[in-house]
Design a protein around this motif. Sequence first.
Motif, PDB file in Angstrom:
ATOM      1  N   LYS A  35      -2.115   8.522 -17.846  1.00  0.00           N
ATOM      2  CA  LYS A  35      -3.060   9.140 -16.925  1.00  0.00           C
ATOM      3  C   LYS A  35      -2.651   8.977 -15.464  1.00  0.00           C
ATOM      4  O   LYS A  35      -2.809   9.915 -14.661  1.00  0.00           O
ATOM      5  N   HIS A  36      -2.101   7.820 -15.118  1.00  0.00           N
ATOM      6  CA  HIS A  36      -1.896   7.505 -13.708  1.00  0.00           C
ATOM      7  C   HIS A  36      -0.428   7.419 -13.278  1.00  0.00           C
ATOM      8  O   HIS A  36      -0.150   7.347 -12.080  1.00  0.00           O
ATOM      9  N   LEU A  37       0.503   7.407 -14.233  1.00  0.00           N
ATOM     10  CA  LEU A  37       1.926   7.376 -13.876  1.00  0.00           C
ATOM     11  C   LEU A  37       2.636   8.615 -14.403  1.00  0.00           C
ATOM     12  O   LEU A  37       3.766   8.578 -14.884  1.00  0.00           O
ATOM     13  N   SER A  38       1.946   9.741 -14.305  1.00  0.00           N
ATOM     14  CA  SER A  38       2.577  11.011 -14.663  1.00  0.00           C
ATOM     15  C   SER A  38       3.517  11.413 -13.525  1.00  0.00           C
ATOM     16  O   SER A  38       3.617  10.731 -12.498  1.00  0.00           O
ATOM     17  N   ALA A  39       4.212  12.526 -13.694  1.00  0.00           N
ATOM     18  CA  ALA A  39       5.221  12.951 -12.713  1.00  0.00           C
ATOM     19  C   ALA A  39       4.642  13.101 -11.302  1.00  0.00           C
ATOM     20  O   ALA A  39       5.318  12.825 -10.308  1.00  0.00           O
ATOM     21  N   LYS A  40       3.372  13.503 -11.204  1.00  0.00           N
ATOM     22  CA  LYS A  40       2.804  13.709  -9.869  1.00  0.00           C
ATOM     23  C   LYS A  40       2.553  12.390  -9.127  1.00  0.00           C
ATOM     24  O   LYS A  40       2.293  12.415  -7.911  1.00  0.00           O
ATOM     25  N   ALA A  41       2.645  11.277  -9.830  1.00  0.00           N
ATOM     26  CA  ALA A  41       2.442   9.977  -9.174  1.00  0.00           C
ATOM     27  C   ALA A  41       3.695   9.523  -8.433  1.00  0.00           C
ATOM     28  O   ALA A  41       3.608   8.681  -7.530  1.00  0.00           O
ATOM     29  N   ALA A  42       4.873  10.076  -8.795  1.00  0.00           N
ATOM     30  CA  ALA A  42       6.125   9.613  -8.186  1.00  0.00           C
ATOM     31  C   ALA A  42       6.122   9.769  -6.664  1.00  0.00           C
ATOM     32  O   ALA A  42       6.445   8.804  -5.938  1.00  0.00           O
ATOM     33  N   PRO A  43       5.786  10.928  -6.113  1.00  0.00           N
ATOM     34  CA  PRO A  43       5.787  11.044  -4.646  1.00  0.00           C
ATOM     35  C   PRO A  43       4.740  10.135  -3.990  1.00  0.00           C
ATOM     36  O   PRO A  43       4.947   9.663  -2.863  1.00  0.00           O
ATOM     37  N   VAL A  44       3.634   9.896  -4.660  1.00  0.00           N
ATOM     38  CA  VAL A  44       2.603   8.995  -4.117  1.00  0.00           C
ATOM     39  C   VAL A  44       3.172   7.580  -3.999  1.00  0.00           C
ATOM     40  O   VAL A  44       3.050   6.920  -2.958  1.00  0.00           O
ATOM     41  N   LEU A  45       3.810   7.131  -5.063  1.00  0.00           N
ATOM     42  CA  LEU A  45       4.353   5.768  -5.076  1.00  0.00           C
ATOM     43  C   LEU A  45       5.482   5.625  -4.054  1.00  0.00           C
ATOM     44  O   LEU A  45       5.594   4.597  -3.375  1.00  0.00           O
ATOM     45  N   ASN A  46       6.314   6.658  -3.937  1.00  0.00           N
ATOM     46  CA  ASN A  46       7.414   6.594  -2.957  1.00  0.00           C
ATOM     47  C   ASN A  46       6.884   6.557  -1.523  1.00  0.00           C
ATOM     48  O   ASN A  46       7.431   5.867  -0.663  1.00  0.00           O
ATOM     49  N   ALA A  47       5.788   7.301  -1.295  1.00  0.00           N
ATOM     50  CA  ALA A  47       5.181   7.283   0.037  1.00  0.00           C
ATOM     51  C   ALA A  47       4.613   5.895   0.341  1.00  0.00           C
ATOM     52  O   ALA A  47       4.707   5.406   1.479  1.00  0.00           O
ATOM     53  N   LEU A  48       4.043   5.262  -0.665  1.00  0.00           N
ATOM     54  CA  LEU A  48       3.514   3.905  -0.493  1.00  0.00           C
ATOM     55  C   LEU A  48       4.638   2.922  -0.183  1.00  0.00           C
ATOM     56  O   LEU A  48       4.504   2.050   0.681  1.00  0.00           O
ATOM     57  N   ILE A  49       5.741   3.076  -0.889  1.00  0.00           N
ATOM     58  CA  ILE A  49       6.889   2.194  -0.652  1.00  0.00           C
ATOM     59  C   ILE A  49       7.357   2.317   0.794  1.00  0.00           C
ATOM     60  O   ILE A  49       7.603   1.314   1.473  1.00  0.00           O
ATOM     61  N   ASP A  50       7.454   3.560   1.269  1.00  0.00           N
ATOM     62  CA  ASP A  50       7.884   3.772   2.656  1.00  0.00           C
ATOM     63  C   ASP A  50       6.915   3.114   3.638  1.00  0.00           C
ATOM     64  O   ASP A  50       7.336   2.435   4.591  1.00  0.00           O
ATOM     65  N   GLY A  51       5.622   3.314   3.409  1.00  0.00           N
ATOM     66  CA  GLY A  51       4.637   2.775   4.329  1.00  0.00           C
ATOM     67  C   GLY A  51       4.561   1.264   4.307  1.00  0.00           C
ATOM     68  O   GLY A  51       4.452   0.612   5.360  1.00  0.00           O
ATOM     69  N   LEU A  52       4.651   0.673   3.108  1.00  0.00           N
ATOM     70  CA  LEU A  52       4.528  -0.780   2.990  1.00  0.00           C
ATOM     71  C   LEU A  52       5.795  -1.502   3.451  1.00  0.00           C
ATOM     72  O   LEU A  52       5.729  -2.621   3.954  1.00  0.00           O
ATOM     73  N   THR A  53       6.932  -0.841   3.297  1.00  0.00           N
ATOM     74  CA  THR A  53       8.196  -1.474   3.712  1.00  0.00           C
ATOM     75  C   THR A  53       8.201  -1.753   5.209  1.00  0.00           C
ATOM     76  O   THR A  53       8.732  -2.770   5.661  1.00  0.00           O
ATOM     77  N   GLY A  54       7.587  -0.872   5.966  1.00  0.00           N
ATOM     78  CA  GLY A  54       7.633  -1.022   7.409  1.00  0.00           C
ATOM     79  C   GLY A  54       6.525  -1.878   7.995  1.00  0.00           C
ATOM     80  O   GLY A  54       6.444  -2.002   9.222  1.00  0.00           O
ATOM     81  N   LEU A  55       5.682  -2.472   7.151  1.00  0.00           N
ATOM     82  CA  LEU A  55       4.576  -3.282   7.679  1.00  0.00           C
ATOM     83  C   LEU A  55       5.105  -4.516   8.406  1.00  0.00           C
ATOM     84  O   LEU A  55       5.920  -5.262   7.875  1.00  0.00           O
ATOM     85  N   ALA A  56       4.599  -4.736   9.612  1.00  0.00           N
ATOM     86  CA  ALA A  56       5.013  -5.935  10.354  1.00  0.00           C
ATOM     87  C   ALA A  56       4.353  -7.182   9.793  1.00  0.00           C
ATOM     88  O   ALA A  56       4.946  -8.274   9.797  1.00  0.00           O
ATOM     89  N   HIS A  57       3.122  -7.023   9.339  1.00  0.00           N
ATOM     90  CA  HIS A  57       2.367  -8.171   8.811  1.00  0.00           C
ATOM     91  C   HIS A  57       1.822  -7.829   7.421  1.00  0.00           C
ATOM     92  O   HIS A  57       1.165  -6.795   7.251  1.00  0.00           O
ATOM     93  N   TRP A  58       2.127  -8.704   6.460  1.00  0.00           N
ATOM     94  CA  TRP A  58       1.665  -8.456   5.079  1.00  0.00           C
ATOM     95  C   TRP A  58       0.272  -9.097   4.929  1.00  0.00           C
ATOM     96  O   TRP A  58       0.101 -10.192   4.425  1.00  0.00           O
ATOM     97  N   GLN A  59      -0.742  -8.374   5.405  1.00  0.00           N
ATOM     98  CA  GLN A  59      -2.117  -8.841   5.362  1.00  0.00           C
ATOM     99  C   GLN A  59      -2.997  -7.768   4.720  1.00  0.00           C
ATOM    100  O   GLN A  59      -2.675  -6.569   4.777  1.00  0.00           O
ATOM    101  N   PRO A  60      -4.101  -8.161   4.106  1.00  0.00           N
ATOM    102  CA  PRO A  60      -4.941  -7.185   3.408  1.00  0.00           C
ATOM    103  C   PRO A  60      -5.338  -5.991   4.268  1.00  0.00           C
ATOM    104  O   PRO A  60      -5.288  -4.842   3.800  1.00  0.00           O
ATOM    105  N   ALA A  61      -5.708  -6.237   5.528  1.00  0.00           N
ATOM    106  CA  ALA A  61      -6.142  -5.122   6.382  1.00  0.00           C
ATOM    107  C   ALA A  61      -5.006  -4.135   6.626  1.00  0.00           C
ATOM    108  O   ALA A  61      -5.215  -2.905   6.628  1.00  0.00           O
ATOM    109  N   ASP A  62      -3.801  -4.645   6.831  1.00  0.00           N
ATOM    110  CA  ASP A  62      -2.644  -3.773   7.072  1.00  0.00           C
ATOM    111  C   ASP A  62      -2.300  -2.979   5.808  1.00  0.00           C
ATOM    112  O   ASP A  62      -1.970  -1.780   5.882  1.00  0.00           O
ATOM    113  N   ILE A  63      -2.367  -3.646   4.660  1.00  0.00           N
ATOM    114  CA  ILE A  63      -2.089  -2.967   3.390  1.00  0.00           C
ATOM    115  C   ILE A  63      -3.128  -1.874   3.147  1.00  0.00           C
ATOM    116  O   ILE A  63      -2.793  -0.747   2.741  1.00  0.00           O
ATOM    117  N   HIS A  64      -4.381  -2.215   3.412  1.00  0.00           N
ATOM    118  CA  HIS A  64      -5.469  -1.244   3.266  1.00  0.00           C
ATOM    119  C   HIS A  64      -5.211   0.003   4.125  1.00  0.00           C
ATOM    120  O   HIS A  64      -5.405   1.147   3.671  1.00  0.00           O
TER     121      HIS A  64
END
Length: 475
Positions: free
Chosen positions: A382-411
């Motif tokens: 249901k949640h890891l179908s082909a359409k989830a790939a670009p979502v996950l890649n976008a998350l990887i890009d956004g989280l990789t650049g976080l200066a601080h690994w804190q809940p508010a920043d992740i949110h």
Amino acid sequence: MSVVTRFAPSPTGFLHIGGARTALFSYLYAKRFGGKFLLRIEDTDRERSTQAAVDAIFEGMAWLGLNSDFEEIYQTQRFDRYAAVIQDMLAAGTAYHCYASKEELDQMRAEQQARKEKPRYDGRWRPEPGKVLPEPPAGVKPVVRFRNPQDGEVVLDDLIKGRIVFASEELDDLIIARADGVPTYNFCVVVDDMDMGITHVIRGDDHVNNTPRQIQMIRALGGTPPKYAHVSMILGSDGAKLSKRHGALGVMEYRAMGFMPDAILNYLVRLGWSHGDQELFTREEMIAKFDFDHVSAAPARFDMEKAYWVSHQYLKVTEPAVIAPEFDWHLRRQGVDPANGPALEDVILQQRERCRTLLEMAEKSKFFYAEVGSYNEKDAAKHLSAKAAPVLNALIDGLTGLAHWQPADIHGVVHAVAEKLGLKLGDVAQPIRVAVSGAAVSPPIDQTLFLLGRTATLARLAAAAAHAAKAAPAA
């Protein structure tokens, strides 16, 4: 007079839930009055007693924290003392030798039953003034019987059941030592309770009929009987005799099921005792408030669902540092090393609202400490179908650049990805959950990723993105 209570199990099996409640009531009463609590192993039944059962009793009592104020006591280590008391009783005439054979006694009982009389020893070897006893048969080793007084009555002012009166003539002459010299249960209990200064005997009501005989023996030995409180039996939720299907398990099985020891004690103390409408008690509150005025004489009913409710309430309000050692134990039973992940207390804070037991919490928290071996098949479809790939890649890009690994920043990153891709928040959050935990249920996403850490989070998102890229398009 200082209060001294005792819990005196026979080591013929595990410490069951009814025995644990009796031990708890004994412990609480002693502690409330600044007294002492004693654990005594009544192992005179050498055919049925086992070391494994002894170990199980000590393990269960230690886990519950019902610690004895005395060193370990075993009846089998006191045989010399029992033998000495029996010799004193024979000399004083409060006990006597009986040479009746098993066949004679069986015939005696059969004749009594034929006359519709209560089967009881007829006193054939009981010394009486003017009575001539037969010559002891050659080669027969006698038993020793207590010479029970035949006049008057025994009054038991039970702290739970109230006054119970027994006619002395209804109490036959109990065997206190078998032909091989081994003392019997009722006699050993009397000597132990006297020697150990027991002031209050708290036990199951299956012992009520033993009590008048024990009182008579104590008096014959010149002692003062303790106070007695006979606790009602525990029934199943349907009113039937408690069995495994109701929850009649060994205490340590409850540990394996994920209960905290104080949660079990909290549940047990309410089986027959109440303090107003209060349901949850700390150990200190139990000690301060326990009394026999509010212990019911009616049988209690064991309700497994209520036990789970108490467990859940306890997990929600107890300090995580208190829960952590037991949580650690459960994770290790799942094959997980808690050193390979976040602090246990932090995980407990995030999981305890949604978990009734520590077993459930451990199962739902393994992903924090071990790699996700596989995804839940239904959730992944249901949640890891082909359409989830670009979502996950976008998350990887956004989280990789976080200066601080804190809940508010992740949110903030999760919301930004959802907004950028024009998706509902759930369409972003659910693929993350499956990616990092293997299933579609987890604590809040920002807290989950914060506890999991940057390195593990990015690695699991990348693995899930690769899985999704190979998956079939969503239906």
